[in-house]
Design a protein around this motif. Structure first.
Motif, mmCIF file in Angstrom:
data_model
loop_
_atom_site.group_PDB
_atom_site.id
_atom_site.type_symbol
_atom_site.label_atom_id
_atom_site.label_comp_id
_atom_site.label_asym_id
_atom_site.label_seq_id
_atom_site.Cartn_x
_atom_site.Cartn_y
_atom_site.Cartn_z
ATOM 1 N N PRO A 88 9.211 -8.496 -19.689
ATOM 2 C CA PRO A 88 9.728 -9.603 -20.507
ATOM 3 C C PRO A 88 10.876 -10.337 -19.832
ATOM 4 C CG PRO A 88 10.281 -7.515 -21.507
ATOM 5 C CD PRO A 88 9.359 -7.221 -20.371
ATOM 6 N N ASN A 142 19.105 -15.482 -21.399
ATOM 7 C CA ASN A 142 17.822 -15.212 -22.051
ATOM 8 C C ASN A 142 17.154 -13.968 -21.490
ATOM 9 O OD1 ASN A 142 18.025 -17.423 -23.701
ATOM 10 N ND2 ASN A 142 16.553 -18.664 -22.583
ATOM 11 N N SER A 143 17.228 -13.801 -20.186
ATOM 12 C CA SER A 143 16.569 -12.654 -19.565
ATOM 13 C C SER A 143 17.187 -11.339 -20.028
ATOM 14 C CB SER A 143 16.635 -12.766 -18.045
ATOM 15 O OG SER A 143 15.964 -13.912 -17.612
ATOM 16 N N ILE A 169 12.496 -16.413 -26.637
ATOM 17 C CA ILE A 169 12.325 -14.999 -26.286
ATOM 18 C C ILE A 169 11.372 -14.315 -27.270
ATOM 19 C CG2 ILE A 169 13.522 -12.802 -26.015
ATOM 20 C CD1 ILE A 169 16.047 -14.468 -25.321
ATOM 21 N N SER A 192 9.805 -18.755 -18.181
ATOM 22 C CA SER A 192 9.605 -19.616 -19.350
ATOM 23 C C SER A 192 10.833 -20.473 -19.628
ATOM 24 C CB SER A 192 9.271 -18.775 -20.578
ATOM 25 O OG SER A 192 8.068 -18.093 -20.374
ATOM 26 N N THR A 193 12.026 -19.945 -19.364
ATOM 27 C CA THR A 193 13.241 -20.725 -19.564
ATOM 28 C C THR A 193 13.282 -21.921 -18.617
ATOM 29 O OG1 THR A 193 14.427 -18.753 -20.292
ATOM 30 C CG2 THR A 193 15.760 -20.615 -19.550
ATOM 31 N N THR A 246 10.517 -14.259 -19.334
ATOM 32 C CA THR A 246 11.533 -15.084 -19.987
ATOM 33 C C THR A 246 12.230 -15.980 -18.975
ATOM 34 O OG1 THR A 246 11.868 -13.387 -21.663
ATOM 35 C CG2 THR A 246 13.599 -15.017 -21.409
ATOM 36 N N ILE A 267 7.828 -15.370 -26.588
ATOM 37 C CA ILE A 267 7.265 -14.695 -25.415
ATOM 38 C C ILE A 267 6.843 -13.268 -25.772
ATOM 39 C CG2 ILE A 267 7.847 -13.789 -23.131
ATOM 40 C CD1 ILE A 267 9.639 -16.327 -22.861
ATOM 41 N N CYS A 268 7.692 -12.570 -26.503
ATOM 42 C CA CYS A 268 7.377 -11.190 -26.881
ATOM 43 C C CYS A 268 6.122 -11.130 -27.749
ATOM 44 C CB CYS A 268 8.557 -10.566 -27.619
ATOM 45 S SG CYS A 268 10.031 -10.400 -26.622
ATOM 46 N N SER A 293 16.171 -10.674 -23.570
ATOM 47 C CA SER A 293 14.743 -10.405 -23.734
ATOM 48 C C SER A 293 14.430 -8.919 -23.700
ATOM 49 C CB SER A 293 13.942 -11.132 -22.663
ATOM 50 O OG SER A 293 14.174 -10.561 -21.400
ATOM 51 N N TYR A 315 12.521 -7.583 -26.872
ATOM 52 C CA TYR A 315 11.165 -7.074 -26.646
ATOM 53 C C TYR A 315 11.013 -5.677 -27.242
ATOM 54 C CZ TYR A 315 6.822 -5.880 -24.302
ATOM 55 O OH TYR A 315 5.532 -5.505 -24.047
#
Length: 163
Positions: free
Chosen positions: A97, A140-141, A35, A104-105, A101, A38-39, A144, A148
Motif C-alpha cells: 500500500p 500519504n505513504s 488512501i 497514486s498521489t 499510495t 486504494i486500500c 497508508s 491498510y
C-alpha cells in the motif's frame, strides 16, 4: 460492501474536516480519502474500487472544491486502475500500500493540475512539485500502512469456532 466500510468512509470525511486540520505538515494534509480508496480497491477489485472512487470523489468535490466532478473522475480512474491489478499483487505486505499510495498521489496531482490548466485556474506548478507532491507523497505513504491494516481488519468477517 460491508457496513463498516461505509462507516469508515463517512468517518474519514468527518475526521478530514475536523481533527486532521490540526495535523498539517508544512501546510499539507494527508489525503486519507485517496488512501482508503486504494486500500478498498486492492482488497475488493476494480468494480467496487471505481464505484467507491466515484462516490467519494463526488462527496469530496461537493464538500471542499469549487469544481464538481474532477475528484470524482480522478478517484474513479485510480480505483479502477488499482482494482485491476488486485489479483496480481501480494496483499499481506505492508510495503504494497505504501508504493501504490505513492504512485497514486503523484498520479492524482498530475491529473488534477492538468484539469486546472485547461480550466485556466491560476495554479502554481512549482509549489505543486516542491511541497504538495513531495510532502504529501511521504505523508500519504506513511498513513497508508496504518490505514491498510485497519481496512483489512474491517474487511474480515467475524467467525466463531467451537473446537
Amino acid at each position: 460492501m460491508p457496513f463498516n466500510m461505509i462507516l469508515l468512509i463517512i468517518l474519514n470525511f468527518v475526521l478530514q474536516t475536523t481533527i486532521f486540520q490540526h495535523f498539517r505538515v508544512f501546510g499539507i494534509l494527508p489525503n486519507t480519502t485517496l488512501i482508503i480508496l486504494i486500500c478498498i480497491s486492492v482488497l475488493k477489485g476494480k468494480k467496487v474500487g471505481s464505484f467507491i472512487g466515484l462516490i467519494t470523489g463526488f462527496i469530496q468535490d461537493i464538500l471542499f472544491f469549487n469544481v464538481i466532478g474532477i475528484n470524482a473522475l480522478i478517484y474513479f480512474i485510480v480505483g479502477y486502475l488499482i482494482g485491476s491489478i488486485n489479483d496480481k499483487i501480494y496483499k499481506d505486505s505492508s510495503f504494497m500500500p505504501l508504493v501504490l499510495t505513492a504512485f497514486s498521489t503523484v498520479f492524482y496531482h498530475l491529473i488534477y493540475s492538468f484539469f486546472m490548466y485547461f480550466l485556466t485556474v491560476n495554479y502554481n506548478y512549482f509549489y505543486l512539485i516542491r511541497k504538495i507532491i513531495f510532502i504529501e507523497l511521504i505523508y500519504n505513504s506513511l498513513f497508508s500502512i496504518f490505514i491498510y491494516r485497519l481496512v483489512v481488519k474491517l474487511q474480515k468477517k467475524p467467525s466463531i469456532s467451537f473446537r
